[in-house]
Design an enzyme around this catalytic site. Structure first.
Site, PDB file in Angstrom:
ATOM      1  N   GLU A 116       5.935  10.358  45.768  1.00  0.00           N
ATOM      2  CA  GLU A 116       6.934   9.340  45.415  1.00  0.00           C
ATOM      3  C   GLU A 116       6.708   8.047  46.177  1.00  0.00           C
ATOM      4  OE1 GLU A 116      10.706  11.149  46.148  1.00  0.00           O
ATOM      5  OE2 GLU A 116      10.490  12.567  44.485  1.00  0.00           O
ATOM      6  N   VAL A 117       6.325   8.168  47.441  1.00  0.00           N
ATOM      7  CA  VAL A 117       6.090   6.973  48.262  1.00  0.00           C
ATOM      8  C   VAL A 117       4.582   6.821  48.444  1.00  0.00           C
ATOM      9  CG1 VAL A 117       6.502   5.853  50.472  1.00  0.00           C
ATOM     10  CG2 VAL A 117       8.309   7.249  49.441  1.00  0.00           C
ATOM     11  N   HIS A 176       1.545  10.416  53.787  1.00  0.00           N
ATOM     12  CA  HIS A 176       2.423  11.000  54.794  1.00  0.00           C
ATOM     13  C   HIS A 176       2.281  12.507  54.770  1.00  0.00           C
ATOM     14  CE1 HIS A 176       4.520  10.267  51.009  1.00  0.00           C
ATOM     15  NE2 HIS A 176       5.178  11.410  51.218  1.00  0.00           N
ATOM     16  N   HIS A 178       4.291  15.954  55.379  1.00  0.00           N
ATOM     17  CA  HIS A 178       5.614  16.557  55.502  1.00  0.00           C
ATOM     18  C   HIS A 178       5.516  17.738  56.470  1.00  0.00           C
ATOM     19  CE1 HIS A 178       7.547  14.834  51.747  1.00  0.00           C
ATOM     20  NE2 HIS A 178       6.276  14.681  51.426  1.00  0.00           N
ATOM     21  N   ARG A 198      12.478  11.505  60.757  1.00  0.00           N
ATOM     22  CA  ARG A 198      13.119  12.527  59.912  1.00  0.00           C
ATOM     23  C   ARG A 198      13.235  12.027  58.469  1.00  0.00           C
ATOM     24  NH1 ARG A 198      14.627  16.610  63.216  1.00  0.00           N
ATOM     25  NH2 ARG A 198      15.009  15.961  65.366  1.00  0.00           N
ATOM     26  N   ASP A 199      12.986  12.944  57.536  1.00  0.00           N
ATOM     27  CA  ASP A 199      13.125  12.621  56.117  1.00  0.00           C
ATOM     28  C   ASP A 199      14.601  12.347  55.817  1.00  0.00           C
ATOM     29  OD1 ASP A 199      11.187  13.324  53.406  1.00  0.00           O
ATOM     30  OD2 ASP A 199      13.355  13.072  53.104  1.00  0.00           O
ATOM     31  N   ASN A 247       1.259  15.223  49.524  1.00  0.00           N
ATOM     32  CA  ASN A 247       1.254  15.100  48.072  1.00  0.00           C
ATOM     33  C   ASN A 247       0.373  13.924  47.656  1.00  0.00           C
ATOM     34  OD1 ASN A 247       3.167  17.194  47.777  1.00  0.00           O
ATOM     35  ND2 ASN A 247       4.860  15.782  48.131  1.00  0.00           N
TER      36      ASN A 247
HETATM   37  P1  AMP Z   1       6.575  12.315  48.567  1.00  0.00           P
HETATM   38  O1  AMP Z   1       7.264  12.872  47.362  1.00  0.00           O
HETATM   39  O2  AMP Z   1       5.537  13.238  49.137  1.00  0.00           O
HETATM   40  O3  AMP Z   1       6.044  10.915  48.328  1.00  0.00           O
HETATM   41  O4  AMP Z   1       7.693  12.234  49.688  1.00  0.00           O
HETATM   42  C1  AMP Z   1       8.428  11.066  49.973  1.00  0.00           C
HETATM   43  C2  AMP Z   1       9.499  11.463  50.942  1.00  0.00           C
HETATM   44  O5  AMP Z   1       9.997  10.284  51.553  1.00  0.00           O
HETATM   45  C3  AMP Z   1      10.693  12.197  50.309  1.00  0.00           C
HETATM   46  O6  AMP Z   1      10.862  13.479  50.918  1.00  0.00           O
HETATM   47  C4  AMP Z   1      11.864  11.259  50.598  1.00  0.00           C
HETATM   48  O7  AMP Z   1      13.072  11.946  50.859  1.00  0.00           O
HETATM   49  C5  AMP Z   1      11.373  10.482  51.811  1.00  0.00           C
HETATM   50  N1  AMP Z   1      11.969   9.171  52.024  1.00  0.00           N
HETATM   51  C6  AMP Z   1      12.131   8.189  51.103  1.00  0.00           C
HETATM   52  N2  AMP Z   1      12.730   7.118  51.663  1.00  0.00           N
HETATM   53  C7  AMP Z   1      12.949   7.433  52.970  1.00  0.00           C
HETATM   54  C8  AMP Z   1      13.531   6.751  54.086  1.00  0.00           C
HETATM   55  N3  AMP Z   1      14.029   5.510  53.957  1.00  0.00           N
HETATM   56  N4  AMP Z   1      13.577   7.384  55.289  1.00  0.00           N
HETATM   57  C9  AMP Z   1      13.088   8.629  55.418  1.00  0.00           C
HETATM   58  N5  AMP Z   1      12.521   9.337  54.411  1.00  0.00           N
HETATM   59  C10 AMP Z   1      12.445   8.740  53.203  1.00  0.00           C
END
Ligand code: AMP
Length: 116
Positions: free
Chosen positions: A96-97, A101, A103, A30-31, A88
């Site tokens: 962001e990460v 991944h 979603h 879960r996010d 993304n």
């Molecule tokens: P993106 O913007 O597509 O890179 O999405 C990164 C997602 O990772 C965001 O929706 C964040 O809320 C989620 N995220 C970041 N850190 C964590 C974590 N420790 N556990 C679960 N989700 C995370």
């Protein structure tokens, strides 16, 4: 060498997450900051920074990510009401990460694909 990501740490069990599914290829959890009532991330166990870095040999794993998202959507009870899958890529894509991944979002009407 790639800088480790928070997702690699979750996959290795170094950071806690609400993991729903894991196999030798992928992990789903879960996010932490959900943008919808159901917001789940499906992540490859190997770190691939962006969609631009995906190789032909990753095809099976990518298919597994989608098949798992569909299966989780059914388990979460949102398959019939509907859901959205998003990946993304890089800055303009809102990534962001830097560990690819998928979603899975649902549980309410999500509206148009883009606000503007
Ligand atoms: P993106 O913007 O597509 O890179 O999405 C990164 C997602 O990772 C965001 O929706 C964040 O809320 C989620 N995220 C970041 N850190 C964590 C974590 N420790 N556990 C679960 N989700 C995370």
């Amino acid at each position: 060498m790639l800088k480790t990501t928070v997702f690699s740490q979750i996959i290795r069990g170094e950071i806690l997450a609400d993991i729903l599914y894991q196999d030798q290829y992928i992990t789903a959890f879960r996010d932490v900051s959900p943008k919808a009532p159901i917001h789940i991330l499906i992540v490859p166990n190997i770190q691939i920074s962006t969609l631009n870095d995906v190789l032909k040999s990753d095809t099976y794993m990518l298919g597994r990510m989608v098949m798992t998202a569909i299966s989780i959507a059914k388990n979460e009870g949102i398959a019939e009401s509907g859901y959205r899958l998003i990946m993304n890529c890089n800055k303009d894509g809102g990534q962001e990460v830097y560990h690819i991944h998928l979603h899975l979002l649902g549980g309410r009407p999500l509206g148009a694909i883009l606000d503007r």
